[in-house]
Design an enzyme around this catalytic site. Structure first.
Site, PDB file in Angstrom:
ATOM      1  N   GLY A  53      33.947  52.465  32.650  1.00 60.90           N
ATOM      2  CA  GLY A  53      32.580  52.497  33.145  1.00 60.90           C
ATOM      3  C   GLY A  53      32.560  52.921  34.600  1.00 60.90           C
ATOM      4  N   GLN A  65      29.489  54.259  43.073  1.00 61.58           N
ATOM      5  CA  GLN A  65      30.946  54.385  43.192  1.00 61.58           C
ATOM      6  C   GLN A  65      31.388  55.804  43.500  1.00 61.58           C
ATOM      7  OE1 GLN A  65      31.675  52.074  39.365  1.00 61.58           O
ATOM      8  NE2 GLN A  65      33.418  51.421  40.594  1.00 61.58           N
ATOM      9  N   CYS A  80      38.115  46.897  38.598  1.00 61.85           N
ATOM     10  CA  CYS A  80      37.044  47.788  39.022  1.00 61.85           C
ATOM     11  C   CYS A  80      37.692  48.996  39.693  1.00 61.85           C
ATOM     12  CB  CYS A  80      36.140  47.045  40.008  1.00 61.85           C
ATOM     13  SG  CYS A  80      34.840  48.064  40.718  1.00 61.85           S
ATOM     14  N   LEU A  81      37.173  50.183  39.394  1.00 64.31           N
ATOM     15  CA  LEU A  81      37.771  51.393  39.977  1.00 64.31           C
ATOM     16  C   LEU A  81      37.655  51.408  41.502  1.00 64.31           C
ATOM     17  CD1 LEU A  81      36.609  54.122  37.429  1.00 64.31           C
ATOM     18  CD2 LEU A  81      38.900  53.176  37.685  1.00 64.31           C
ATOM     19  N   HIS A  99      28.905  44.456  34.362  1.00 60.90           N
ATOM     20  CA  HIS A  99      29.676  44.837  35.565  1.00 60.90           C
ATOM     21  C   HIS A  99      29.003  46.030  36.262  1.00 60.90           C
ATOM     22  CE1 HIS A  99      33.734  45.615  37.615  1.00 60.90           C
ATOM     23  NE2 HIS A  99      33.026  46.696  37.902  1.00 60.90           N
ATOM     24  N   GLU A 100      28.640  47.039  35.453  1.00 54.57           N
ATOM     25  CA  GLU A 100      28.072  48.264  36.046  1.00 54.57           C
ATOM     26  C   GLU A 100      26.653  48.051  36.560  1.00 54.57           C
ATOM     27  OE1 GLU A 100      30.210  50.358  36.693  1.00 54.57           O
ATOM     28  OE2 GLU A 100      31.744  49.835  35.232  1.00 54.57           O
ATOM     29  N   HIS A 138      26.699  46.697  39.940  1.00 51.67           N
ATOM     30  CA  HIS A 138      26.925  47.724  40.974  1.00 51.67           C
ATOM     31  C   HIS A 138      25.603  48.299  41.472  1.00 51.67           C
ATOM     32  CE1 HIS A 138      31.200  48.378  41.525  1.00 51.67           C
ATOM     33  NE2 HIS A 138      31.428  48.437  40.239  1.00 51.67           N
TER      34      HIS A 138
HETATM   35 ZN   LIG Z   1      33.193  48.215  39.244  1.00 51.29          ZN
END
Ligand SMILES: [Zn+2]
Length: 190
Positions: free
Chosen positions: A46, A51, A105-106, A148-149, A152
């Site tokens: 995701g 991001q 998380c990226l 999670h997304e 963000h």
């Molecule tokens: Zn993340």
């Protein structure tokens, strides 16, 4: 499609509340393409627009990738099954239960912590054409990933919802992230 640089923790854009998408135009499609390119190249399931430095309510997901890769027995070739999903202006309109699971998380390389999430959610969102849609996810990776997304998009990060608060500082320091930033104050009030 362009692979974009992923913004890492410490950049203030990750703590900003993003703005709603109003125009469903070519530039939105380009943004979504770039997000998929970046997500797949990074082996993530995701990615939220902030991001890659864009403060808009857009997120992309594919929970079958990279686990959807397998070798076809007949051809002996590697096959990838894709299941891309785009959520624009997503809102959680129903939730139930609670689960704790390990998340990364990226934007936080080498950080994994136990995070508290809803077990079941109903999400209202718009697709790339602006059409309103609804989705139910329960007790699976998709359910956790959407939460999670969406966080963000509100300037919230997975380290804000730890199952064990004491774990966060230690894991962040180990991964080389120094100062722990607080989520935006509007979130704390609301
Ligand atoms: Zn993340």
């Amino acid at each position: 499609m362009t692979k974009m640089k992923i913004v890492e923790y410490g950049d203030e854009i990750l703590r900003k509340v993003t703005s709603r998408v109003i125009k469903f135009d070519k530039s939105l499609r380009k943004l979504v393409e770039d997000m998929f390119e970046t997500m797949y190249a990074s082996e993530g399931v995701g990615l939220a627009a902030p991001q890659i430095g864009v403060s808009k309510r857009v997120l992309v997901l594919d929970v079958e990738y990279p686990s959807g890769r397998y070798t076809d027995e007949k051809t002996n070739k590697e096959v990838t099954s894709y299941n891309p999903l785009v959520l624009i202006n997503p809102v959680i309109i129903g939730k139930d239960g609670q689960i704790i699971s390990r998340e990364g998380c990226l934007s936080f390389p080498n950080v994994l912590i136990d995070v508290i999430r809803h077990k079941k959610i109903i999400v209202k969102y718009q697709d790339l054409l602006g059409k309103e849609r609804k989705l139910l996810a329960e007790d699976n990776l998709l359910c956790r990933c959407i939460q999670h997304e969406i966080d963000h998009l509100d300037g919230k990060l997975f380290i804000d919802k730890p199952a064990k608060a004491e774990e966060v500082k230690e894991v962040l320091e180990k991964a080389g992230f120094g100062n722990v930033q607080s989520p935006p104050s509007s979130i704390l009030i609301g």
